[in-house]
Scaffold this motif. Sequence first.
Motif, PDB file in Angstrom:
ATOM      1  N   VAL A 226     -10.480  -4.218  -5.351  1.00 45.21           N
ATOM      2  CA  VAL A 226     -10.903  -3.656  -4.066  1.00 45.21           C
ATOM      3  C   VAL A 226     -10.391  -4.584  -2.976  1.00 45.21           C
ATOM      4  O   VAL A 226     -10.052  -5.739  -3.234  1.00 45.21           O
ATOM      5  CB  VAL A 226     -12.438  -3.501  -3.969  1.00 45.21           C
ATOM      6  CG1 VAL A 226     -12.946  -2.481  -4.977  1.00 45.21           C
ATOM      7  CG2 VAL A 226     -13.145  -4.848  -4.162  1.00 45.21           C
ATOM      8  N   GLY A 227     -10.332  -4.095  -1.755  1.00 43.13           N
ATOM      9  CA  GLY A 227      -9.821  -4.930  -0.671  1.00 43.13           C
ATOM     10  C   GLY A 227     -10.239  -4.426   0.682  1.00 43.13           C
ATOM     11  O   GLY A 227     -10.928  -3.409   0.803  1.00 43.13           O
ATOM     12  N   CYS A 228      -9.771  -5.127   1.710  1.00 40.04           N
ATOM     13  CA  CYS A 228     -10.124  -4.753   3.077  1.00 40.04           C
ATOM     14  C   CYS A 228      -9.401  -3.492   3.529  1.00 40.04           C
ATOM     15  O   CYS A 228      -9.930  -2.743   4.338  1.00 40.04           O
ATOM     16  CB  CYS A 228      -9.797  -5.897   4.028  1.00 40.04           C
ATOM     17  SG  CYS A 228     -10.129  -5.508   5.756  1.00 40.04           S
ATOM     18  N   ASN A 229      -8.193  -3.280   2.995  1.00 45.55           N
ATOM     19  CA  ASN A 229      -7.437  -2.086   3.381  1.00 45.55           C
ATOM     20  C   ASN A 229      -6.513  -1.681   2.233  1.00 45.55           C
ATOM     21  O   ASN A 229      -6.434  -2.366   1.206  1.00 45.55           O
ATOM     22  CB  ASN A 229      -6.646  -2.311   4.683  1.00 45.55           C
ATOM     23  CG  ASN A 229      -5.659  -3.468   4.581  1.00 45.55           C
ATOM     24  OD1 ASN A 229      -5.377  -3.992   3.516  1.00 45.55           O
ATOM     25  ND2 ASN A 229      -5.122  -3.878   5.720  1.00 45.55           N
ATOM     26  N   ASP A 230      -5.821  -0.580   2.404  1.00 46.70           N
ATOM     27  CA  ASP A 230      -4.910  -0.101   1.368  1.00 46.70           C
ATOM     28  C   ASP A 230      -3.789  -1.105   1.093  1.00 46.70           C
ATOM     29  O   ASP A 230      -3.342  -1.244  -0.040  1.00 46.70           O
ATOM     30  CB  ASP A 230      -4.292   1.241   1.785  1.00 46.70           C
ATOM     31  CG  ASP A 230      -4.838   2.412   0.981  1.00 46.70           C
ATOM     32  OD1 ASP A 230      -5.972   2.324   0.482  1.00 46.70           O
ATOM     33  OD2 ASP A 230      -4.127   3.424   0.858  1.00 46.70           O
ATOM     34  N   GLU A 231      -3.342  -1.800   2.148  1.00 42.85           N
ATOM     35  CA  GLU A 231      -2.264  -2.770   1.955  1.00 42.85           C
ATOM     36  C   GLU A 231      -2.680  -3.881   0.994  1.00 42.85           C
ATOM     37  O   GLU A 231      -1.888  -4.327   0.157  1.00 42.85           O
ATOM     38  CB  GLU A 231      -1.843  -3.375   3.305  1.00 42.85           C
ATOM     39  CG  GLU A 231      -0.985  -2.483   4.162  1.00 42.85           C
ATOM     40  CD  GLU A 231      -1.785  -1.461   4.959  1.00 42.85           C
ATOM     41  OE1 GLU A 231      -1.172  -0.643   5.653  1.00 42.85           O
ATOM     42  OE2 GLU A 231      -3.039  -1.487   4.891  1.00 42.85           O
ATOM     43  N   GLY A 232      -3.920  -4.356   1.137  1.00 39.62           N
ATOM     44  CA  GLY A 232      -4.393  -5.407   0.247  1.00 39.62           C
ATOM     45  C   GLY A 232      -4.444  -4.952  -1.197  1.00 39.62           C
ATOM     46  O   GLY A 232      -4.031  -5.680  -2.118  1.00 39.62           O
ATOM     47  N   VAL A 233      -4.943  -3.737  -1.423  1.00 38.68           N
ATOM     48  CA  VAL A 233      -5.029  -3.208  -2.782  1.00 38.68           C
ATOM     49  C   VAL A 233      -3.632  -2.920  -3.322  1.00 38.68           C
ATOM     50  O   VAL A 233      -3.344  -3.172  -4.500  1.00 38.68           O
ATOM     51  CB  VAL A 233      -5.928  -1.957  -2.810  1.00 38.68           C
ATOM     52  CG1 VAL A 233      -6.019  -1.379  -4.216  1.00 38.68           C
ATOM     53  CG2 VAL A 233      -7.330  -2.296  -2.300  1.00 38.68           C
ATOM     54  N   LEU A 234      -2.744  -2.425  -2.474  1.00 37.63           N
ATOM     55  CA  LEU A 234      -1.359  -2.173  -2.897  1.00 37.63           C
ATOM     56  C   LEU A 234      -0.683  -3.464  -3.344  1.00 37.63           C
ATOM     57  O   LEU A 234      -0.048  -3.520  -4.405  1.00 37.63           O
ATOM     58  CB  LEU A 234      -0.570  -1.543  -1.749  1.00 37.63           C
ATOM     59  CG  LEU A 234       0.928  -1.364  -1.984  1.00 37.63           C
ATOM     60  CD1 LEU A 234       1.187  -0.363  -3.100  1.00 37.63           C
ATOM     61  CD2 LEU A 234       1.628  -0.930  -0.697  1.00 37.63           C
ATOM     62  N   GLY A 235      -0.794  -4.510  -2.527  1.00 38.61           N
ATOM     63  CA  GLY A 235      -0.170  -5.777  -2.890  1.00 38.61           C
ATOM     64  C   GLY A 235      -0.706  -6.320  -4.202  1.00 38.61           C
ATOM     65  O   GLY A 235       0.065  -6.814  -5.045  1.00 38.61           O
ATOM     66  N   ALA A 236      -2.026  -6.212  -4.406  1.00 38.53           N
ATOM     67  CA  ALA A 236      -2.627  -6.717  -5.644  1.00 38.53           C
ATOM     68  C   ALA A 236      -2.190  -5.895  -6.855  1.00 38.53           C
ATOM     69  O   ALA A 236      -1.887  -6.461  -7.919  1.00 38.53           O
ATOM     70  CB  ALA A 236      -4.145  -6.699  -5.518  1.00 38.53           C
ATOM     71  N   THR A 237      -2.136  -4.584  -6.717  1.00 38.75           N
ATOM     72  CA  THR A 237      -1.704  -3.757  -7.850  1.00 38.75           C
ATOM     73  C   THR A 237      -0.227  -3.987  -8.165  1.00 38.75           C
ATOM     74  O   THR A 237       0.172  -3.969  -9.335  1.00 38.75           O
ATOM     75  CB  THR A 237      -1.959  -2.260  -7.583  1.00 38.75           C
ATOM     76  OG1 THR A 237      -1.318  -1.863  -6.365  1.00 38.75           O
ATOM     77  CG2 THR A 237      -3.448  -1.968  -7.471  1.00 38.75           C
ATOM     78  N   ASN A 238       0.577  -4.220  -7.139  1.00 34.74           N
ATOM     79  CA  ASN A 238       1.981  -4.551  -7.389  1.00 34.74           C
ATOM     80  C   ASN A 238       2.102  -5.885  -8.135  1.00 34.74           C
ATOM     81  O   ASN A 238       2.936  -6.038  -9.026  1.00 34.74           O
ATOM     82  CB  ASN A 238       2.761  -4.621  -6.076  1.00 34.74           C
ATOM     83  CG  ASN A 238       3.048  -3.246  -5.495  1.00 34.74           C
ATOM     84  OD1 ASN A 238       2.920  -2.237  -6.186  1.00 34.74           O
ATOM     85  ND2 ASN A 238       3.425  -3.198  -4.224  1.00 34.74           N
TER      86      ASN A 238
END
Length: 324
Positions: A226-238
């Motif tokens: 989970v994260g503060c925004n979609d960008e944070g979750v995207l970076g982590a999943t990448n």
Amino acid sequence: MRHTNPIKFALAVGLSASMLAGGASAQENLIIAIYKSGTQQYFIDQAEGFMSAAEELGYEARVINVETDSNLAISAVSDAIAAGARGIAITAPDQALGPAVSTAAAEAGVLMIATDDPLEDASGNALPFAGFDGVAMGTRVGERAGALLAESGWLEGESYAIMSVEVQTLSVCNDRTNAAIDQIVAAGGSADNVVPVAYDGTADLALSAAGPVITANPGVDNWVVVGCNDEGVLGATNALRNAGFDAANVIAVGLGAYEACRPWAAGIDTGFKAALYISGVDVGDAAARALINAIETGEPLPPMTVANTTIVDPSTYADIMPCN
């Protein structure tokens, strides 16, 4: 909802007074929005909502993108005042700017509303605000992530960790991630398994920050993100994909849905299992309408305008939101 090229909205901050036009006297129908990270899709959408609402109501609207530069944000407020703006909406790159920008606006007799991230004036009073309730957003993300974790079977002997991708200097981000973690723990997740990852709100830094955290936890076979925004979750999943984790071993719940929906639309297997859809258009629209109503009526700006949110997943997003 249209998605417009960011160049249309991301105006250079270092504009001369002649380019902004209007001089020191206020124009009757000019309002200006100042956004951090103005090239992110969410803020592009918000700029569109702001400008569309202003046009509908007979006002001129302009947008200034300051990315994450606090000095540019202060300059942008000065530029907006010099241009003769009657009202300013601002998503500041740092909440500590609240006293400076609100004082500048007040001394110039210009209305100001904070968008997305709450701000306080020099006396500690909250500025009028248009955006989302951070705790409510995080709660909804955490509820879905917790439910997916409970359904996964990982709680019955599987090794797992909960990655919380955090902008630790931003109160609204802390509201979101703290609330999300609380809900995951309430669903059976262990607080001892929470692994924080600090980033600046961008996907690139989330990617680079998550990599070493993943490497430092070699015994973890499954990740909740989970994260503060979609960008944070995207970076982590990448980062997890780069580390060799299959999508089946990742439960990522985004916040925004504008990044989560892209692999869904393309039919790509992804760690994004759900996301909270938030519409930047709605926030921009609400901010513009609040400013214009206050200008036209002389009434105070409303203390808070909260926009709605909706959980989406690969089977529901297309009926609820656009995806570019």
